[in-house]
Design a protein around this motif. Structure first.
Motif, short mmCIF file in Angstrom:
data_model
loop_
_atom_site.label_atom_id
_atom_site.label_comp_id
_atom_site.label_asym_id
_atom_site.label_seq_id
_atom_site.Cartn_x
_atom_site.Cartn_y
_atom_site.Cartn_z
N VAL A 8 0.86 -1.18 0.00
CA VAL A 8 0.00 0.00 0.00
C VAL A 8 0.90 1.23 0.00
O VAL A 8 1.74 1.39 0.88
CB VAL A 8 -0.94 0.02 1.24
N PHE A 9 0.73 2.09 -0.99
CA PHE A 9 1.57 3.28 -1.11
C PHE A 9 0.81 4.35 -1.88
O PHE A 9 -0.32 4.14 -2.33
CB PHE A 9 2.89 2.93 -1.83
N GLU A 10 1.42 5.51 -2.04
CA GLU A 10 0.81 6.59 -2.79
C GLU A 10 1.68 6.93 -4.00
O GLU A 10 2.86 6.55 -4.05
CB GLU A 10 0.57 7.81 -1.91
N PRO A 11 1.13 7.64 -5.00
CA PRO A 11 1.90 7.92 -6.23
C PRO A 11 3.24 8.61 -5.97
O PRO A 11 4.21 8.37 -6.70
CB PRO A 11 0.95 8.82 -7.02
N PHE A 12 3.32 9.46 -4.93
CA PHE A 12 4.57 10.16 -4.63
C PHE A 12 5.70 9.17 -4.35
O PHE A 12 6.86 9.43 -4.69
CB PHE A 12 4.37 11.10 -3.44
N TYR A 131 -4.25 9.99 -2.03
CA TYR A 131 -4.51 8.94 -3.03
C TYR A 131 -3.70 7.72 -2.64
O TYR A 131 -2.50 7.82 -2.35
CB TYR A 131 -4.10 9.42 -4.42
N THR A 132 -4.34 6.56 -2.64
CA THR A 132 -3.68 5.33 -2.19
C THR A 132 -3.76 4.26 -3.27
O THR A 132 -4.81 4.05 -3.88
CB THR A 132 -4.34 4.79 -0.91
N ILE A 133 -2.65 3.61 -3.49
CA ILE A 133 -2.57 2.48 -4.42
C ILE A 133 -2.35 1.21 -3.61
O ILE A 133 -1.42 1.15 -2.80
CB ILE A 133 -1.43 2.66 -5.43
#
Length: 276
Positions: A8-12, A131-133
């Protein structure tokens, strides 16, 4: 028990990691590690073929959520492309440097491990957090095949060693095991400590869903390729230097193993000299 490997991470986080990859390649170019770069790029392509082609298309074990919504085929492809080129390139470039006993191995190792720890921490401080991926895979469909590849590869090395009368002609299997396990473990521990692997999991879930991939993947996933990458390394380096120049004297396969076994990372006489 199904082992689920989740991130789980964000685009940055992705953009930071891409910037590091550019820096890493730049440093390799500066040191004229052209063979290492080619190996890393080919490994990244192979990772993408396996991850998207096999894990997703063939077994259906890859899943993606973009801010809680199921990702499209295109989004999954590009997220996996980043993962493959980042970790695939970094892992196998690092492995190549280990096998070749590069004189700056300590510096390369510190750089890579330090980044895997710092990247998620930088993201937590400077990211937007809006935003989370989430991406994960189940491993039950293919871990058996991975175990078979690992077993066959090391059996080939065992047979080679048992057929050699001279000790310096034998493959240093413990060295390969250390590389294969520690490279993946460094990656997995960095993901875990940075909250990428253990994000959104409760205490019970964290024990099972985060620690199991860390342990099993470290023993199996990168390690399964070590016998094969070692054979490729010997075949390539007996003819070419790291700068992609032909060696003045082409060595035989066994001769290159003997030479590689005699090579050292650095010519430190003792630990105190190293620390100094």
């Amino acid at each position: 028990m199904e082992v689920v490997a989740q991130r789980v991470f964000e685009p940055f986080y992705m953009w930071l990691d891409i910037a590091f990859l550019v820096l890493f390649i730049g440093l390799l170019l500066f040191k004229k590690k052209y063979t290492t770069i080619i190996v890393g790029v080919l490994a990244g392509i192979l990772y993408q073929i396996v991850d998207f082609g096999i894990f997703h298309l063939a077994t259906g074990s890859r899943h993606l959520l973009m801010n809680g919504v199921e990702g499209t085929e295109s989004q999954l492809f590009w997220v996996l492309m980043w993962m493959s080129m980042s970790y695939g390139f970094t892992n196998f470039a690092w492995i190549w440097l280990w096998i070749s006993r590069d004189k700056n191995l300590f510096e390369w190792t510190t750089l890579i491990l330090g980044w895997w720890l710092c990247c998620p921490l930088l993201t937590k401080t400077f990211g937007s957090h809006d935003y989370t991926i989430t991406i994960w895979r189940e491993t039950g469909a293919y871990h058996g095949w991975m175990a078979l590849i690992l077993f066959v590869g090391y059996v080939l090395l065992f047979v080679w060693n048992m057929s050699r009368k001279k000790k310096n002609e034998r493959v240093n299997i413990p060295w390969l095991l250390i590389i294969g396990i520690l490279v993946q473990a460094g990656w997995e521990i960095g993901l875990y400590l940075g909250g990428i692997r253990s994000a959104n999991l409760g205490v019970t879930g964290m024990n099972v869903s985060a620690l199991s991939p860390m342990i099993i993947n470290s023993l199996l996933e990168t390690n399964l390729g070590m016998p094969y990458i070692y054979i490729i390394f010997i075949a390539v380096s007996r003819r070419y230097t790291e700068a992609l120049k032909r060696r003045k004297t082409k060595l035989g396969f066994t001769e290159r193993i003997i030479e590689n076994n005699a090579e050292k990372v650095k010519d430190y006489e003792n630990v105190s000299e190293f620390l100094a």
